[in-house]
Design an enzyme around this catalytic site. Sequence first.
Site, mmCIF file in Angstrom:
data_model
loop_
_atom_site.group_PDB
_atom_site.id
_atom_site.type_symbol
_atom_site.label_atom_id
_atom_site.label_comp_id
_atom_site.label_asym_id
_atom_site.label_seq_id
_atom_site.Cartn_x
_atom_site.Cartn_y
_atom_site.Cartn_z
ATOM 1 N N LEU A 262 58.584 41.667 110.341
ATOM 2 C CA LEU A 262 58.153 42.202 109.051
ATOM 3 C C LEU A 262 59.271 42.955 108.333
ATOM 4 O O LEU A 262 60.013 43.708 108.963
ATOM 5 C CB LEU A 262 56.976 43.158 109.316
ATOM 6 C CG LEU A 262 56.346 43.836 108.105
ATOM 7 C CD1 LEU A 262 55.549 42.829 107.304
ATOM 8 C CD2 LEU A 262 55.446 44.986 108.571
ATOM 9 N N HIS A 263 59.390 42.768 107.021
ATOM 10 C CA HIS A 263 60.339 43.563 106.233
ATOM 11 C C HIS A 263 59.878 43.618 104.789
ATOM 12 O O HIS A 263 59.322 42.667 104.262
ATOM 13 C CB HIS A 263 61.756 43.000 106.342
ATOM 14 C CG HIS A 263 61.870 41.528 106.059
ATOM 15 N ND1 HIS A 263 61.411 40.553 106.930
ATOM 16 C CD2 HIS A 263 62.376 40.859 105.004
ATOM 17 C CE1 HIS A 263 61.659 39.353 106.419
ATOM 18 N NE2 HIS A 263 62.225 39.513 105.243
ATOM 19 N N VAL A 264 60.119 44.774 104.174
ATOM 20 C CA VAL A 264 59.739 44.996 102.772
ATOM 21 C C VAL A 264 60.999 44.888 101.918
ATOM 22 O O VAL A 264 61.960 45.624 102.133
ATOM 23 C CB VAL A 264 59.130 46.404 102.576
ATOM 24 C CG1 VAL A 264 58.719 46.605 101.123
ATOM 25 C CG2 VAL A 264 57.965 46.634 103.525
#
Length: 165
Positions: A118-120
């Site tokens: 996951l990464h924003v």
Amino acid sequence: MERLWAPWRLAYVTSASGNNPDCIFCNTSEPGRGDLIIARGRVSFVILNLYPYNNGHLMVVPVRHVPSLASLTGDEQTELMRLTRHAEIALNEAYSPQGLNIGINLGRPAGAGVADHLHVHLVPRWNGDTNFMSVIGNVRVLPEDLNATKARLQPIFERLARAGE
Ligand SMILES: [Zn+2]
């Protein structure tokens, strides 16, 4: 016969801690990659995108190799949002963009380059920017050097962390 040098054990230990040895976010301690990190929390960090869409393109990433928001602990949720907020503040202060894209792509069909960690993304935007290279009179303008981006943003993250914001 025992062998003292056992790299597979390192791989085992790494994966036992929940991290994936083949993942670029899990391997930020490798030479060159750690340099891209501009802020560290307890369970997450902020890293420059090596292939920025625009100047100041950042990603906020949990340390654990998890694929979705559903997999996050309460601590990770809280810190991921706090660092995303710091990133918004830092980008506005350093670049004065006219807009910001803040988003998460889950899975390859949704556009995730690293699908299982996951990464924003945070991408500053300006009126008329087209993609990661602006074209002005047939001259391609390369994005700002990543070291320059880091030098601009890192002190702002440090200040926000010290202030306990
Ligand atoms: Zn990972």
